[in-house]
Design an enzyme around this catalytic site. Structure first.
Site, PDB file in Angstrom:
ATOM      1  CE  LYS A  31       3.253  -7.508  -0.100  1.00  0.00           C
ATOM      2  NZ  LYS A  31       1.811  -7.303   0.026  1.00  0.00           N
ATOM      3  CD  GLN A  75      -0.783  -8.927   1.974  1.00  0.00           C
ATOM      4  OE1 GLN A  75       0.131  -8.112   1.939  1.00  0.00           O
ATOM      5  NE2 GLN A  75      -1.156  -9.607   0.908  1.00  0.00           N
ATOM      6  CG  ASP A  98      -0.922  -1.851  -1.044  1.00  0.00           C
ATOM      7  OD1 ASP A  98      -0.228  -2.560  -1.777  1.00  0.00           O
ATOM      8  OD2 ASP A  98      -1.313  -2.198   0.090  1.00  0.00           O
TER       9      ASP A  98
HETATM   10  N1  GUN Z   1      -3.307  -8.754  -1.436  1.00  0.00           N
HETATM   11  C1  GUN Z   1      -3.030  -9.205  -2.681  1.00  0.00           C
HETATM   12  N2  GUN Z   1      -2.270  -8.321  -3.350  1.00  0.00           N
HETATM   13  C2  GUN Z   1      -2.085  -7.279  -2.521  1.00  0.00           C
HETATM   14  C3  GUN Z   1      -1.378  -6.057  -2.644  1.00  0.00           C
HETATM   15  O1  GUN Z   1      -0.774  -5.725  -3.670  1.00  0.00           O
HETATM   16  N3  GUN Z   1      -1.413  -5.246  -1.547  1.00  0.00           N
HETATM   17  C4  GUN Z   1      -2.073  -5.576  -0.413  1.00  0.00           C
HETATM   18  N4  GUN Z   1      -2.060  -4.709   0.595  1.00  0.00           N
HETATM   19  N5  GUN Z   1      -2.741  -6.710  -0.271  1.00  0.00           N
HETATM   20  C5  GUN Z   1      -2.738  -7.551  -1.317  1.00  0.00           C
END
Ligand code: GUN
Length: 263
Positions: A31, A75, A98
């Site tokens: 990211k 995350q 998200d």
């Molecule tokens: N863990 C797995 N997929 C995601 C996601 O799309 N966003 C976040 N914040 N954590 C994750």
């Protein structure tokens, strides 16, 4: 985003990682790299496993108030002692790139939303760009998580698909999956979907990021057996994953545009 820059609005994303989950570390660094490539300002916070709820909330409140930050991503999964719900509820909905906050989840349900959860959004882009029609099609989603299964189902429904959500208590699962014109596998079980569960010609989308018996990265779909049956199929890695990051970038730019308007 270039336009935003010309207008003096830098776009900023904060990514928060708590603990030592090795997969999460890879996702977070991907990211960050995407932000770098696009010229998005990013801040990464790596907090120890024993971070308290109070400490994490204090960081989130600081980021909520920080004008340089348009998007906040915590995350998941968080360490067990931290409650995802409490943490997500404290992210400002207009910075929740998200789309996990209840306000954004509700907006998705209604069909009037700024942010779409990144994985389902990426899948919808893949479907659209591949020219796969959704309207009137049988769409089956295996998995009912808040991150993928539920929002995925809503997005397919908004495109007039006939949507079925399957889960661990679904009876005669393969009878259901065999009806699918579009089959989305989001169960988190390596190679769970086998050829006998797939209608010939179906579009098969694999959300899994699993490890097989040899520790090799694989998806929820048994690619080698399903590929000859499917009309189209996404690989793991390289299918849905990169789209997820692209959609995070898109949500961050959306947040930035919305913040520019209220400065
Ligand atoms: N863990 C797995 N997929 C995601 C996601 O799309 N966003 C976040 N914040 N954590 C994750």
């Amino acid at each position: 985003m270039e336009n935003l820059k010309k207008e003096g609005k830098q776009t900023g994303l904060a990514v928060v990682l708590v603990g030592d989950d090795s997969a999460s570390k890879v996702y977070v660094s991907n990211k960050e790299k995407a932000c770098e490539q696009l010229g998005i300002y990013s801040e990464k916070y790596t907090l120890p496993e024993n971070t308290t709820e109070e400490e994490l909330l204090s960081l989130i409140h600081k980021l909520n108030d920080d004008k340089k930050i348009d998007g906040i991503l915590v995350q998941l999964p968080l360490p067990n002692h931290l409650d995802d719900k409490v943490i997500i509820d404290n992210i400002r909905p207009d910075k929740d790139v998200d789309a996990f906050h209840p306000v954004n989840v509700g907006k998705i349900m209604i069909g009037d939303f700024d942010f779409v959860p990144c994985t389902p959004a990426g899948i919808m882009e893949l479907i659209k760009e591949s020219g796969v029609p959704v309207e009137g099609k049988e769409c089956v989603v295996i998995g009912r998580s808040n991150i993928v299964g539920k929002p995925m189902s809503m997005l397919l429904l908004h495109q007039n698909g006939t949507v079925t959500i399957c889960h661990s208590r679904t009876k005669n699962l393969s009878d259901v999956t065999k009806k699918a014109d579009i089959l989305v596998a989001a169960v988190g079980i390596p190679k769970f979907v086998t050829a006998d569960m797939v209608k010939p010609g179906a579009v098969v989308i694999d959300v899994g990021m699993d490890r097989d018996e040899d520790g090799k990265l694989c998806g929820d779909v048994d690619f080698s057996s399903v590929e000859p049956v499917a009309g189209a199929i996404t690989p793991v890695p390289g299918g849905v994953g990169p789209m997820t990051i692209a959609m995070l970038m898109r949500n961050t730019v959306t947040a930035s545009k919305n913040h520019k308007q209220i400065i």
